[in-house]
Design an enzyme around this catalytic site. Structure first.
Site, mmCIF file in Angstrom:
data_model
loop_
_atom_site.group_PDB
_atom_site.id
_atom_site.type_symbol
_atom_site.label_atom_id
_atom_site.label_comp_id
_atom_site.label_asym_id
_atom_site.label_seq_id
_atom_site.Cartn_x
_atom_site.Cartn_y
_atom_site.Cartn_z
ATOM 1 N N GLY A 85 0.896 -1.165 -0.087
ATOM 2 C CA GLY A 85 -0.152 0.162 -0.115
ATOM 3 C C GLY A 85 0.644 1.125 -0.084
ATOM 4 N N ARG A 171 2.692 13.848 -8.262
ATOM 5 C CA ARG A 171 2.776 12.833 -9.301
ATOM 6 C C ARG A 171 1.377 12.831 -10.031
ATOM 7 N NH1 ARG A 171 5.277 7.404 -8.499
ATOM 8 N NH2 ARG A 171 3.443 6.725 -7.257
ATOM 9 N N ASP A 247 4.379 -4.437 -7.591
ATOM 10 C CA ASP A 247 3.707 -3.422 -6.944
ATOM 11 C C ASP A 247 4.193 -2.125 -7.501
ATOM 12 O OD1 ASP A 247 6.049 -4.418 -5.204
ATOM 13 O OD2 ASP A 247 5.749 -2.334 -4.446
ATOM 14 N N ASN A 248 5.150 -2.245 -8.331
ATOM 15 C CA ASN A 248 5.845 -1.106 -9.099
ATOM 16 C C ASN A 248 5.398 -1.079 -10.734
ATOM 17 O OD1 ASN A 248 6.803 -0.189 -6.797
ATOM 18 N ND2 ASN A 248 8.821 -1.147 -7.313
#
EC number: 2.7.7.-
Length: 485
Positions: A85, A171, A247-248
């Site tokens: 998360g 971002r 997760d990236n």
């Protein structure tokens, strides 16, 4: 400035946790990407630097903002972690741009969340400047990527190995949904929310297939194709992501989560920069295999939605993965051929030609980016071998290359022009980024602004900017890069 409409926050609570950004003592604007803001449809961009610093450090929320930390899991260096998360990031909200596309606006370094584990949720200045530079450079190099809207100093000290100035990055992404988001619900066997996530993702990113009876399979194919296009593009540029954990990896096919990333200087097939990649899992060449490995994890998640799947249907899913492997090899070959000035189609010996060139670069310790740029004049046989060392390996490559060039019906000048459109002069050199970071820590952001300006036109020579073009001297070479957590 922006009017948020956050569709992800309308999903059930297991998808996220509501969190407020941390208070910071003295927010100070480093930069604001006004061009990007206008592309996102921002209204009234005339705020003062002080107001912008307050907004993009989370001290003042814009109308409709409902900050959330998104939940996801992930395979980190091959090991599954069931809960990761947003440990130092908050989704401020979503905006719909003038063309109707939806974008996330997210703060990075905005403080602790329930997913921070033992972290402080903060970001040091260095990783913020690095991500701003690299993400914007990738955009101007024509790569799908998250982008950087603002960078703000927080006026506080972040403690890592040494005390460092703190900062926050803003971002922009098509979304922050990752393969790891699907793994989060798959691990819990939460099929209902896995189905919600799949339907939401299809509607947001691939709406043309949402009514297809095989939408899940085609979703897998589309995500796979965008991943292939992304990573083959990285490799053509000599870019190493550094941490291709699930997760990236964004399902939108965008470059995301720039930690220990870097562009190669000297070419090496097994080049690694990440200080934490001790066994080279994410080295330059292995990015192909890891892409497919990650996609197989993604496919396993989607298959949970089809628990009574027949052997024939399962065979279709496996065939899709095999097709993605073939696609990766083909797209990588095509992109590398274009860098060599070959623009027609793939022929039987083309992959060996590419390998001969790369093996020569590695053997001679040559700079990846500059070598491709220096090759363009040699399309004209009268130019000789230029600055390249006259080895037997280069002679063998050169003869095969010239033969291949003449198999296409293009004039010398046309080939050279097209090569210079895909082979950049300027990349975010590691040693120059380090110079920018060191200057920023001293409070001097002029090198940061200049470097970003140079990288906006990476395919063109720029007078007076030769230091950004040059390969590093031996004492300047960066051997390792670091994650900012």
């Amino acid at each position: 400035m922006f009017q948020f409409d956050t569709s992800y926050a309308r999903l059930p609570h297991p998808f996220y946790t509501r969190v407020s950004p941390a208070q910071v003592p003295k927010p100070e604007l480093i930069t604001f990407n006004s061009d990007l803001a206008r592309q996102l449809g921002a209204q009234d961009t005339n705020q003062s630097d002080t107001q912008l610093a307050e907004i993009f450090s989370g001290q003042r929320l814009l109308p409709g903002s409902e900050p959330i930390a998104m939940a996801y899991a992930g395979h980190q260096f091959g090991n599954f972690v069931p809960q990761l998360g947003d440990g130092r990031a908050l989704l401020l909200g979503e905006v719909v741009g003038p063309a109707g596309h939806r974008f996330d606006i997210q703060l990075k370094g905005s403080g602790r969340t329930p997913f921070s584990r033992n972290g402080d949720g903060k970001a040091p200045l260095g990783p913020v400047l690095r991500e701003y530079i690299v993400s914007e450079a990738l955009h101007h190099l024509g790569m799908p990527t998250t982008r950087s809207l603002a960078a703000v100093k927080t006026g506080e000290t972040v403690r890592r190995e040494t005390p460092l100035p703190g900062a926050i990055l803003t971002r922009v992404a098509s979304s922050h949904i990752r393969i790891g988001t699907f793994e989060y619900f798959a691990f819990k066997q939460d099929v209902d929310n896995l189905k919600r996530l799949t339907e939401y993702s299809i509607q947001r990113h691939y709406p043309e297939i949402q009514n297809d009876p095989q939408a899940d399979l085609h979703f897998f194919r589309n995500v796979g194709q965008t991943q292939v296009e992304l990573v083959t593009g990285w490799m053509a540029l000599g870019f190493i992501h550094g941490v291709m954990n699930t997760d990236n990896m964004s399902i939108a096919g965008e470059s995301i989560d720039f930690g220990p990333c870097a562009f190669m200087d000297q070419f090496r097939f097994d080049q690694v920069f990440s200080s934490i990649d001790q066994f080279g899992r994410y080295n330059y060449s292995n990015q192909a295999q890891i892409t497919l490995w990650n996609l197989s994890r993604f496919g396993n998640c989607l298959l949970l939605l089809h628990q009574d799947i027949s052997e024939d249907e399962l065979r279709k899913w496996n065939q899709e993965l095999e097709a993605l492997q073939d696609l990766f090899e083909h797209r990588h070959t095509i992109k590398m051929l274009e860098k060599l000035g070959i623009f027609d189609y793939e022929r039987p010996n083309d992959r060996e030609l590419i390998q001969k060139w790369l093996r020569y670069l590695e053997a001679e310790h040559l700079d990846y980016t500059l070598s491709f740029r220096a090759l363009a004049p040699l399309v004209d046989q009268e130019a000789g071998w230029g600055a390249f060392k006259k080895t037997e390996a280069f002679q063998e490559f050169y003869n095969l290359w010239q033969e291949r060039l003449h198999q296409q019906d293009l004039e010398v000048t046309a080939i050279q022009e097209r090569m210079n459109q895909v082979n950049p002069v300027f990349i975010p050199r590691n040693h120059k980024i380090e110079e920018v970071i060191e200057a920023g820590r001293r409070g001097d952001f002029s090198p940061f602004h200049e470097m970003n300006e140079v990288l906006q036109t990476p395919f063109h020579e720029q007078e007076g900017r030769s230091s950004y073009r040059a390969a590093p001297r031996p004492e300047e070479m960066v051997q390792a890069t670091f994650c900012g957590t």
